[in-house]
Design an enzyme around this catalytic site. Structure first.
Site, PDB file in Angstrom:
ATOM      1  N   GLY A  23       0.850  -1.181   0.000  1.00 40.52           N
ATOM      2  CA  GLY A  23       0.000   0.000   0.000  1.00 40.52           C
ATOM      3  C   GLY A  23       0.887   1.233   0.000  1.00 40.52           C
ATOM      4  O   GLY A  23       1.833   1.317   0.783  1.00 40.52           O
ATOM      5  N   SER A  48       1.501  -7.051   3.226  1.00 43.42           N
ATOM      6  CA  SER A  48       2.885  -7.129   3.724  1.00 43.42           C
ATOM      7  C   SER A  48       3.381  -5.798   4.280  1.00 43.42           C
ATOM      8  O   SER A  48       3.882  -5.731   5.399  1.00 43.42           O
ATOM      9  CB  SER A  48       3.814  -7.605   2.613  1.00 43.42           C
ATOM     10  N   GLU A  49       3.277  -4.738   3.484  1.00 43.60           N
ATOM     11  CA  GLU A  49       3.695  -3.410   3.951  1.00 43.60           C
ATOM     12  C   GLU A  49       2.777  -2.335   3.408  1.00 43.60           C
ATOM     13  O   GLU A  49       2.278  -2.437   2.285  1.00 43.60           O
ATOM     14  CB  GLU A  49       5.137  -3.081   3.522  1.00 43.60           C
ATOM     15  N   THR A  50       2.589  -1.322   4.227  1.00 47.06           N
ATOM     16  CA  THR A  50       1.982  -0.070   3.799  1.00 47.06           C
ATOM     17  C   THR A  50       3.045   1.005   3.988  1.00 47.06           C
ATOM     18  O   THR A  50       3.662   1.090   5.063  1.00 47.06           O
ATOM     19  CB  THR A  50       0.722   0.254   4.609  1.00 47.06           C
ATOM     20  N   HIS A  86      10.309  -4.229  -1.661  1.00 45.52           N
ATOM     21  CA  HIS A  86       9.196  -4.201  -2.609  1.00 45.52           C
ATOM     22  C   HIS A  86       8.357  -2.934  -2.463  1.00 45.52           C
ATOM     23  O   HIS A  86       7.860  -2.386  -3.453  1.00 45.52           O
ATOM     24  CB  HIS A  86       8.329  -5.468  -2.479  1.00 45.52           C
TER      25      HIS A  86
END
Length: 287
Positions: A23, A48-50, A86
């Site tokens: 995100g 996984s990540e924002t 990523h």
């Protein structure tokens, strides 16, 4: 309440629903988001990540179009992390392809240092510092971690731990790329063993078939059961495999369910990681 743009991006991917999700929230310099809200939104996104990026070297109405330096912060659903490949790739992709920024190079100020991303023929190229792993002295904790991933421990296994990120690499030379893809890990059974050794992520790796090497990445200590395609893991894997393959340029595959392919170029202190990304969702969020 304040409205912010938000994007969901599949990184290390050439088509939707592959690679690793991130995100991306562009945060204007005059509308900061409190840390507590960043954590809550990352938990709400539950991927996984924002990541949150804010311009540094050019402020005003056109700051996202004209700036070349940004702060960048990454959050899993449970914690803020020091390095994320990523989501860095995804942030640069949003700047270049969604926000109209025509700079050839972006610099990101992060908890892991200044990261540089350049436009390239393959899409985007990130320059990350190496985190060279070293062999561990095997004990009950490391044996349990190996068992939680491979289902067994063997004296033939190579286990190395990186000093910065605390990523543990486990390699059984007798296992093929197909074996790595077929693993059914139970890393949650070794949570306490990992905490005792201050392990943040466990990486299972093996020689590739079409690629130079393959891997899978597990991080229950930071709220990620399995990470689909992990740039930061390759700051550790590139020097690990360079010693074994006697080369500095690689094609690497992360053989998770979603999968991801990364091109790597190693030098003495850095690894250049190239990949592409695809925007899947565009919208807004009111905070």
């Amino acid at each position: 309440m304040t409205k912010y743009q938000i994007f969901t991006v599949d990184a290390f991917a050439s088509e939707p629903f592959t690679g690793n999700q991130a995100g991306i929230v562009p945060v204007p310099s005059w509308q900061p988001i409190p840390d507590e809200t960043m954590h809550k939104l990352a938990a709400e996104m539950n991927i996984s990540e924002t990541a949150y990026l804010t311009p540094v070297d050019h402020l005003g109405e056109q700051e996202f179009q004209q700036a070349s330096r940004f702060t960048l912060r990454w959050f899993t659903p449970t914690v803020e992390v020091r390095l994320c490949g990523h989501a860095t790739l995804a942030a640069a992709h949003i700047l270049a392809h969604e926000l109209g920024n025509h700079n050839e190079e972006f610099r990101f100020d992060t908890l892991g240092g200044v990261l540089v991303v350049r436009k390239s023929a393959e899409g985007l190229e990130m320059t990350f510092p190496l985190d060279i792993p070293a062999p561990v002295s095997t004990n009950d904790n490391f044996e349990l971690l190996a068992k939680s991933v491979f289902g067994y421990y063997s004296d033939s296994m190579e286990m190395e731990l990186s000093p910065g990120l605390r990523y543990l690499v486990i390699h059984d030379p007798h296992k093929s790329a197909q074996d790595i893809a077929a693993l059914q890990p139970r890393v949650s059974e070794a949570l306490e063993a990992g905490r005792r050794e201050r392990v943040e992520i466990v990486i299972a790796t093996g020689r590739g078939e079409q690629e130079d090497f393959v891997s899978r990445v597990f991080g229950p200590w930071c709220g990620i059961t399995e990470d689909p395609a992990t740039g930061s893991a390759h700051t550790v894997l590139a020097p690990f495999w360079s010693k074994r393959l006697q080369k500095s340029q690689f094609v690497a595959k992360q053989c998770s369910k979603r999968g991801g392919v990364l091109s790597l170029q190693l030098d003495k202190e850095h690894v250049r990681i190239s990949g592409s990304a695809v925007v899947v969702v565009k919208g807004s969020v009111e905070l």
